[in-house]
Write a protein that holds these residues in place. Sequence first.
Motif, mmCIF file in Angstrom:
data_model
loop_
_atom_site.group_PDB
_atom_site.id
_atom_site.type_symbol
_atom_site.label_atom_id
_atom_site.label_comp_id
_atom_site.label_asym_id
_atom_site.label_seq_id
_atom_site.Cartn_x
_atom_site.Cartn_y
_atom_site.Cartn_z
ATOM 1 N N ILE A 157 0.821 -1.220 0.000
ATOM 2 C CA ILE A 157 0.000 0.000 0.000
ATOM 3 C C ILE A 157 0.860 1.277 0.000
ATOM 4 O O ILE A 157 0.559 2.253 -0.699
ATOM 5 C CB ILE A 157 -1.005 -0.032 1.185
ATOM 6 C CG1 ILE A 157 -1.967 1.156 1.115
ATOM 7 C CG2 ILE A 157 -0.322 -0.080 2.534
ATOM 8 C CD1 ILE A 157 -3.112 1.064 2.118
ATOM 9 N N LYS A 158 1.979 1.234 0.753
ATOM 10 C CA LYS A 158 2.832 2.432 0.790
ATOM 11 C C LYS A 158 3.547 2.621 -0.556
ATOM 12 O O LYS A 158 3.714 3.743 -1.039
ATOM 13 C CB LYS A 158 3.838 2.329 1.936
ATOM 14 C CG LYS A 158 3.167 2.460 3.301
ATOM 15 C CD LYS A 158 4.152 2.322 4.425
ATOM 16 C CE LYS A 158 3.410 2.397 5.759
ATOM 17 N NZ LYS A 158 4.204 1.921 6.885
ATOM 18 N N GLY A 159 3.954 1.507 -1.114
ATOM 19 C CA GLY A 159 4.608 1.566 -2.419
ATOM 20 C C GLY A 159 3.656 2.093 -3.482
ATOM 21 O O GLY A 159 4.048 2.883 -4.350
ATOM 22 N N HIS A 191 10.450 2.973 -8.582
ATOM 23 C CA HIS A 191 10.119 2.274 -7.335
ATOM 24 C C HIS A 191 10.566 0.827 -7.485
ATOM 25 O O HIS A 191 9.894 0.026 -8.143
ATOM 26 C CB HIS A 191 8.618 2.354 -7.047
ATOM 27 C CG HIS A 191 8.282 1.919 -5.658
ATOM 28 N ND1 HIS A 191 8.281 2.795 -4.582
ATOM 29 C CD2 HIS A 191 7.985 0.705 -5.154
ATOM 30 C CE1 HIS A 191 7.982 2.131 -3.478
ATOM 31 N NE2 HIS A 191 7.793 0.865 -3.798
ATOM 32 N N GLY A 192 11.696 0.503 -6.862
ATOM 33 C CA GLY A 192 12.197 -0.876 -6.958
ATOM 34 C C GLY A 192 12.756 -1.193 -8.326
ATOM 35 O O GLY A 192 13.166 -0.294 -9.082
ATOM 36 N N ASP A 193 12.709 -2.479 -8.664
ATOM 37 C CA ASP A 193 13.414 -2.940 -9.855
ATOM 38 C C ASP A 193 12.505 -3.369 -11.001
ATOM 39 O O ASP A 193 12.957 -4.056 -11.930
ATOM 40 C CB ASP A 193 14.362 -4.087 -9.463
ATOM 41 C CG ASP A 193 15.485 -3.576 -8.567
ATOM 42 O OD1 ASP A 193 15.869 -2.399 -8.718
ATOM 43 O OD2 ASP A 193 15.948 -4.343 -7.700
ATOM 44 N N GLU A 217 13.516 3.792 -1.586
ATOM 45 C CA GLU A 217 12.674 2.896 -2.411
ATOM 46 C C GLU A 217 13.052 2.931 -3.891
ATOM 47 O O GLU A 217 12.671 2.054 -4.663
ATOM 48 C CB GLU A 217 11.190 3.280 -2.286
ATOM 49 C CG GLU A 217 10.599 3.076 -0.906
ATOM 50 C CD GLU A 217 10.734 4.331 -0.044
ATOM 51 O OE1 GLU A 217 11.625 5.182 -0.344
ATOM 52 O OE2 GLU A 217 9.959 4.467 0.911
ATOM 53 N N THR A 218 13.781 3.961 -4.303
ATOM 54 C CA THR A 218 14.198 4.037 -5.710
ATOM 55 C C THR A 218 15.162 2.901 -5.999
ATOM 56 O O THR A 218 16.095 2.651 -5.240
ATOM 57 C CB THR A 218 14.892 5.388 -6.002
ATOM 58 O OG1 THR A 218 14.014 6.441 -5.617
ATOM 59 C CG2 THR A 218 15.245 5.524 -7.475
ATOM 60 N N GLY A 219 14.904 2.208 -7.103
ATOM 61 C CA GLY A 219 15.796 1.113 -7.498
ATOM 62 C C GLY A 219 16.279 1.336 -8.915
ATOM 63 O O GLY A 219 16.615 2.458 -9.286
#
Length: 219
Positions: A87-89, A157-159, A151-153
């Motif tokens: 949910i936060k993502g 956001h991520g990978d 959280e940046t990948g």
Amino acid sequence: MQFFSFWRSLASFRVRIALNLKGLPVEVIPVDIDAGAHRNDAYRKINPQMALPALVEDDGTTLFQSLAILEYLDEKHPSPPLLPADIKGRARARGIALMVACEGHPLLTPRVRRYLTGTLNLDQPRLQAWLTHWTTETLAALEARLSGDAETGRFCHGDVPTMADICLAGHVTFALMQQIDLAPYPTVKRVFDTAMALPAFAAAHPLAQPETPEGMRRK
Ligand SMILES: N[C@@H](CCC(=O)N[C@@H](CS)C(=O)NCC(=O)O)C(=O)O
């Protein structure tokens, strides 16, 4: 599905990327903004706001506003997802998408440019200053957000790509067309390069569309 779009439209670019990521076939119906076709009666019936894109389902349901269309496609065809699982993502990815779609992009649209030049008599250098100002404001905000967040990948956001990358891709593409130097925004540039290396993003590029004017079309 019928997809009303324009090759140069950044909001259409967003939906094209999502359709490509999800492998959804559509019948593309080009609406030439440069010729004012989006203001004709026929398109007004589809979208009274006279903005592209619009997606019309086989049962006649009309979808408008690119982010609402992305959410619809994601709910109807969940794989691959356009939003993170948590949910936060999801709130973060939506927030980054809105930094572009809700704050930056509306100031750059043809209708705003038309009003600035046609009604307020802004000359070309001042119009260019307007476009550069709001484009770089958004780039700077994105850079601060992405470079400052754990959280940046590889992507925003991520990978894996999300709707945040979809929106970022359009904004950076516009910045490059305006010949804005991306050197002050290294994280934005890195994420953009990573996203545009994906076939779903590359094939959706404004300069890669069948209706892109011949002299500008990427081979
Ligand atoms: N917030 C809308 C933006 C739609 C929009 O402004 N589209 C532009 C092309 S990217 C347009 O049709 N502009 C016509 C005009 O400004 O007259 C969305 O995300 O769908």
